[in-house]
Scaffold this motif. Structure first.
Motif, PDB file in Angstrom:
ATOM      1  N   GLU A 324       0.814  -1.225   0.000  1.00  0.00           N
ATOM      2  CA  GLU A 324       0.000   0.000   0.000  1.00  0.00           C
ATOM      3  C   GLU A 324       0.847   1.275   0.000  1.00  0.00           C
ATOM      4  O   GLU A 324       0.653   2.158  -0.853  1.00  0.00           O
ATOM      5  N   ASP A 325       1.787   1.393   0.936  1.00  0.00           N
ATOM      6  CA  ASP A 325       2.579   2.625   1.034  1.00  0.00           C
ATOM      7  C   ASP A 325       3.409   2.868  -0.221  1.00  0.00           C
ATOM      8  O   ASP A 325       3.548   4.012  -0.679  1.00  0.00           O
ATOM      9  N   GLY A 326       3.964   1.802  -0.773  1.00  0.00           N
ATOM     10  CA  GLY A 326       4.759   1.934  -1.987  1.00  0.00           C
ATOM     11  C   GLY A 326       3.918   2.382  -3.173  1.00  0.00           C
ATOM     12  O   GLY A 326       4.368   3.194  -4.002  1.00  0.00           O
ATOM     13  N   LEU A 327       2.698   1.884  -3.266  1.00  0.00           N
ATOM     14  CA  LEU A 327       1.800   2.284  -4.352  1.00  0.00           C
ATOM     15  C   LEU A 327       1.398   3.749  -4.220  1.00  0.00           C
ATOM     16  O   LEU A 327       1.363   4.493  -5.220  1.00  0.00           O
ATOM     17  N   ILE A 328       1.119   4.185  -2.996  1.00  0.00           N
ATOM     18  CA  ILE A 328       0.757   5.590  -2.783  1.00  0.00           C
ATOM     19  C   ILE A 328       1.910   6.497  -3.197  1.00  0.00           C
ATOM     20  O   ILE A 328       1.717   7.514  -3.871  1.00  0.00           O
ATOM     21  N   ALA A 329       3.118   6.126  -2.795  1.00  0.00           N
ATOM     22  CA  ALA A 329       4.295   6.922  -3.153  1.00  0.00           C
ATOM     23  C   ALA A 329       4.494   6.953  -4.666  1.00  0.00           C
ATOM     24  O   ALA A 329       4.847   7.998  -5.239  1.00  0.00           O
ATOM     25  N   TYR A 330       4.263   5.836  -5.328  1.00  0.00           N
ATOM     26  CA  TYR A 330       4.429   5.758  -6.781  1.00  0.00           C
ATOM     27  C   TYR A 330       3.464   6.707  -7.495  1.00  0.00           C
ATOM     28  O   TYR A 330       3.877   7.495  -8.363  1.00  0.00           O
ATOM     29  N   PHE A 331       2.183   6.647  -7.129  1.00  0.00           N
ATOM     30  CA  PHE A 331       1.192   7.486  -7.806  1.00  0.00           C
ATOM     31  C   PHE A 331       1.376   8.962  -7.440  1.00  0.00           C
ATOM     32  O   PHE A 331       1.107   9.843  -8.269  1.00  0.00           O
ATOM     33  N   LYS A 332       1.846   9.228  -6.236  1.00  0.00           N
ATOM     34  CA  LYS A 332       2.143  10.604  -5.847  1.00  0.00           C
ATOM     35  C   LYS A 332       3.296  11.150  -6.682  1.00  0.00           C
ATOM     36  O   LYS A 332       3.275  12.316  -7.125  1.00  0.00           O
ATOM     37  N   ARG A 333       4.292  10.327  -6.910  1.00  0.00           N
ATOM     38  CA  ARG A 333       5.437  10.735  -7.716  1.00  0.00           C
ATOM     39  C   ARG A 333       5.017  11.012  -9.159  1.00  0.00           C
ATOM     40  O   ARG A 333       5.514  11.956  -9.792  1.00  0.00           O
ATOM     41  N   LEU A 334       4.115  10.208  -9.694  1.00  0.00           N
ATOM     42  CA  LEU A 334       3.611  10.466 -11.045  1.00  0.00           C
ATOM     43  C   LEU A 334       2.965  11.841 -11.143  1.00  0.00           C
ATOM     44  O   LEU A 334       3.108  12.550 -12.154  1.00  0.00           O
ATOM     45  N   GLU A 335       2.273  12.221 -10.061  1.00  0.00           N
ATOM     46  CA  GLU A 335       1.586  13.511 -10.081  1.00  0.00           C
ATOM     47  C   GLU A 335       2.552  14.673  -9.887  1.00  0.00           C
ATOM     48  O   GLU A 335       2.502  15.665 -10.627  1.00  0.00           O
ATOM     49  N   THR A 336       3.440  14.563  -8.899  1.00  0.00           N
ATOM     50  CA  THR A 336       4.312  15.696  -8.570  1.00  0.00           C
ATOM     51  C   THR A 336       5.427  15.898  -9.596  1.00  0.00           C
ATOM     52  O   THR A 336       5.799  17.040  -9.897  1.00  0.00           O
ATOM     53  N   GLU A 337       5.947  14.806 -10.142  1.00  0.00           N
ATOM     54  CA  GLU A 337       7.074  14.921 -11.076  1.00  0.00           C
ATOM     55  C   GLU A 337       6.656  15.000 -12.532  1.00  0.00           C
ATOM     56  O   GLU A 337       7.366  15.594 -13.345  1.00  0.00           O
ATOM     57  N   TYR A 338       5.506  14.408 -12.854  1.00  0.00           N
ATOM     58  CA  TYR A 338       5.106  14.353 -14.265  1.00  0.00           C
ATOM     59  C   TYR A 338       3.721  14.937 -14.525  1.00  0.00           C
ATOM     60  O   TYR A 338       3.273  14.976 -15.678  1.00  0.00           O
ATOM     61  N   GLY A 339       3.028  15.358 -13.481  1.00  0.00           N
ATOM     62  CA  GLY A 339       1.707  15.953 -13.656  1.00  0.00           C
ATOM     63  C   GLY A 339       0.647  14.974 -14.104  1.00  0.00           C
ATOM     64  O   GLY A 339      -0.337  15.360 -14.739  1.00  0.00           O
ATOM     65  N   LEU A 340       0.829  13.697 -13.762  1.00  0.00           N
ATOM     66  CA  LEU A 340      -0.107  12.660 -14.197  1.00  0.00           C
ATOM     67  C   LEU A 340      -0.943  12.150 -13.023  1.00  0.00           C
ATOM     68  O   LEU A 340      -0.416  11.903 -11.941  1.00  0.00           O
ATOM     69  N   GLU A 341      -2.239  12.000 -13.252  1.00  0.00           N
ATOM     70  CA  GLU A 341      -3.120  11.399 -12.249  1.00  0.00           C
ATOM     71  C   GLU A 341      -3.678  10.075 -12.776  1.00  0.00           C
ATOM     72  O   GLU A 341      -4.796   9.677 -12.492  1.00  0.00           O
ATOM     73  N   ILE A 342      -2.843   9.370 -13.542  1.00  0.00           N
ATOM     74  CA  ILE A 342      -3.256   8.157 -14.246  1.00  0.00           C
ATOM     75  C   ILE A 342      -3.877   7.139 -13.294  1.00  0.00           C
ATOM     76  O   ILE A 342      -3.292   6.772 -12.272  1.00  0.00           O
ATOM     77  N   GLY A 343      -5.084   6.707 -13.648  1.00  0.00           N
ATOM     78  CA  GLY A 343      -5.714   5.601 -12.949  1.00  0.00           C
ATOM     79  C   GLY A 343      -6.361   5.936 -11.629  1.00  0.00           C
ATOM     80  O   GLY A 343      -7.022   5.088 -11.026  1.00  0.00           O
TER      81      GLY A 343
END
Length: 492
Positions: A324-343
Motif C-alpha cells: 500500500e505505502d509503496g503504491l501511494i508513493a508511486y502514484f504521488k510521484r507520477l503527479e508531482t514529477e510528471y503531472g499525471l493522475e493516471i488511474g
C-alpha cells in the motif's frame, strides 16, 4: 512467467470488493446470480473445495488463466503465419499488455471474458483456415461457456457475424454445422435463461443500475484515450495488427470485427475495458507484421526490449507490485514529477490517492476483525444476526469471516438478496449492523447501540464503514426485518 508474476504479488493488497462477492457466490452454487451469469460462482465453488477461502485461493485461478491466454494467442500467431520471432514477440506483448496485467490480478468475470473472447476468435480463425465443422462446434461450446460468464460476448458475436458477412467466408451461414453449433450454445445457456425468467430478469435491472451509477460518467474522449492506456507499450502492435488484417483478404473480417466492437462501445458509452477481448488477436497479427517487415537483428532484439522497458516503469498501474505505502508513493510521484493522475479517478469522477481497484482492496481484514470481536463478545451466538449494507461488506463476512468462525451475513445487496431469510427467529436479540452510517430505522428500533469499531484506513474505499452492535430491541428484530423486506424488492 505471466502466472508467476501474478502469484508473486498476490498478497501485496487484500481481497478486492468484487472478489469477495464472486467468491461468496461459491457458497451458493446456482444457475444465475443478480449481476452475473453462473460460471464465476461455479469456479469459486471449485476453488473453495480444493484451496479454501484464503487470498491465494482467490488469486490462483486468474493467474493460471493468464498463462492460458499466452498459449492461445501463440496459436493465433501461428495461424497468421508467425514463426519463432513473431511468437516470442506475441508472448512478450501479451505478458506486458497493461489491461491483461490488471485483469489477471483479480478473480472476476473480466479475465475469463478476455480468455474466452480470444479462444472464440481462434476457433473462428481455424474454421476459416480449414472449413472443418469441428471448429464451428467448438465455437458453439466456447460461446455457451462465455455466455455463462458475461453476456458481453454477444457484442463479439454480432461483430464477427457482420465481419464474416462482409468477407468471402459468408458461405458459413449456409452451413448446417453453424446452426448445430448455435444449438450447443442454446442448450448450455438454457438453465441460466430459465433462472433469469424465474427471477424476473435481474439482468435488466443490473443494466439499468449500471447505466445510472457508472456508465453515465463515461466520457467518449476519455474512452478513446484510455485505449492507449490499456495497450500502452504494445499499442503499436495493435495498430500494426489491424492494418495487417485489413490487408489480408482471408482475415479482413477480424479487422472489421475489432472496428465494430470499438465503435459500438464508443456509441453506447461502454466502459473502456470492454474492448479488451479484441486486443490479443490484434497483437498477434501485429507481431507477424513486424516479423515480416523488420529483418535487422539489432532492431528485432530492441523491439521486445523496448516493450518491456516501457512496461516496467508503468507496471504498478496494472499490478500492485508494491504494498500500500509503496503504491501511494508511486502514484504521488507520477503527479508531482510528471503531472499525471493516471488511474486514480474513480467511477464517480473523483480523484484519490490510489486507483479505485486498489482502494477496493483495502480495509476488509480490519472490518472482519472488528465484526468478529463484536460477535464473539456477545453471550448467546444463536441470538445474533449480522447485517451488511453492501456486497463488499457482506462478502468480507462471508469469505474472510470463515477464518473467524462468523456466520453467514444477511444483506439486500447484489446476490445476497436471494439468500436472505424470509423470517428471522423470534429469539434474535442482537443485531450487528455494518454500514457507513446508522439508519434511522435501526436507531429507532433498539434501546442500546454501541460502536464496535470502524475502518480506519483513509486509503480504503470503505474508509469510515462502521460496525454497530444493536441490542435491547424496542420492537422484535423479526418485525424490523419484516418491514425491511417490504421496502427492499430488488438486489440493486
Amino acid at each position: 512467467m505471466n502466472v508467476l508474476i501474478h502469484l508473486a504479488v498476490h498478497a501485496n493488497l487484500e481481497y478486492h470488493r468484487d472478489e469477495l462477492l464472486y467468491f461468496a457466490l461459491g457458497n451458493h452454487p446456482a444457475f444465475g446470480y443478480a449481476t452475473v451469469p453462473p460460471l464465476i460462482g461455479w469456479i469459486a465453488w471449485v476453488m473453495q473445495s480444493f484451496f479454501g477461502h484464503g487470498l491465494f485461493a482467490v488469486k490462483l485461478f486468474p493467474a493460471l488463466l493468464s498463462g492460458a491466454l499466452i498459449l492461445v494467442t501463440d496459436r493465433i500467431t501461428i495461424s497468421f503465419g508467425g514463426k519463432g520471432y513473431a511468437r516470442v514477440l506475441t508472448a512478450v506483448a501479451i505478458l506486458c499488455l497493461p489491461v491483461g496485467l490488471r485483469a489477471f490480478h483479480l478473480f472476476q468475470p473480466v479475465p475469463i471474458d478476455l480468455f474466452l473472447w480470444t479462444l472464440l476468435c481462434y476457433m473462428v480463425i481455424r474454421y476459416v483456415e480449414t472449413t472443418k465443422d469441428r471448429y464451428l462446434y467448438l465455437a458453439g461450446l466456447v460461446t455457451g461457456i462465455a455466455l455463462l460468464n458475461k453476456y458481453l460476448i454477444l457484442l463479439l458475436l454480432l461483430a464477427l457475424s457482420i465481419g464474416l458477412l462482409c468477407s468471402p467466408h459468408r458461405i458459413v451461414f449456409k452451413r448446417k454445422a453453424l446452426y448445430l453449433s448455435a444449438g450447443i450454445t442454446f442448450l448450455l445457456i438454457l438453465p441460466n435463461m430459465l433462472w433469469q425468467w424465474d427471477h424476473d430478469f435481474p439482468v435488466l435491472g443490473h443494466m439499468a443500475a449500471l447505466q445510472e451509477n457508472q456508465l453515465v460518467y463515461v466520457d467518449r474522449i476519455g474512452f478513446v484515450m484510455e485505449q492507449l492506456l490499456l495497450t500502452f507499450s504494445v499499442c503499436f502492435l495493435v495498430v500494426a495488427g489491424w492494418v495487417f488484417l485489413a490487408k489480408q483478404r482471408q482475415y479482413r473480417f477480424l479487422a472489421i470485427t475489432a472496428t465494430l466492437v470499438f465503435l459500438v462501445l464508443l456509441a453506447l458509452q461502454g466502459k473502456s475495458y470492454y474492448t479488451i477481448g479484441v486486443y490479443p488477436f490484434l497483437v498477434a497479427a501485429g507481431s507477424v507484421a513486424v516479423a515480416r517487415t523488420v529483418y535487422n537483428v539489432l532492431f528485432r532484439v530492441m523491439i521486445p526490449l523496448v516493450v518491456v522497458g516501457l512496461t516496467l516503469p508503468a507496471l504498478p498501474i496494472g499490478v500492485p507490485v508494491y504494498k500500500e505505502d509503496g503504491l501511494i508513493a508511486y502514484f504521488k510521484r507520477l503527479e508531482t514529477e510528471y503531472g499525471l493522475e493516471i488511474g486514480r479517478r474513480f467511477e464517480d469522477g473523483t480523484v484519490h490517492a490510489l486507483p479505485q481497484d486498489y482502494a477496493d482492496q483495502l480495509g476488509w481484514e480490519e472490518l472482519t476483525a472488528i465484526t468478529s470481536k463484536a460477535y464473539h463478545a456477545l453471550p448467546d451466538k444463536d441470538k445474533v444476526v449480522i447485517y451488511a449494507e453492501n456486497y463488499g461488506q457482506a462478502g468480507a463476512i462471508a469469505v474472510i469471516g470463515k477464518r473467524y468462525g462468523l456466520p453467514e451475513p444477511i444483506s439486500f445487496h447484489e446476490s445476497f438478496f436471494y439468500w436472505k431469510p424470509d423470517v428471522l427467529s423470534k429469539d434474535v436479540e442482537y443485531f450487528i449492523y455494518i454500514n457507513d452510517e446508522l439508519g434511522t430505522d435501526v436507531e429507532a428500533a433498539f434501546d442500546k447501540i454501541e460502536v464496535a469499531g470502524r475502518i480506519t484506513n483513509v486509503n480504503a474505499r470503505e474508509f469510515g464503514t462502521t460496525v454497530y452492535v444493536c441490542s435491547e430491541p424496542i420492537i422484535p428484530v423479526r418485525v424490523l426485518w419484516e418491514k425491511a423486506l417490504e421496502m427492499r424488492t430488488d438486489p440493486f
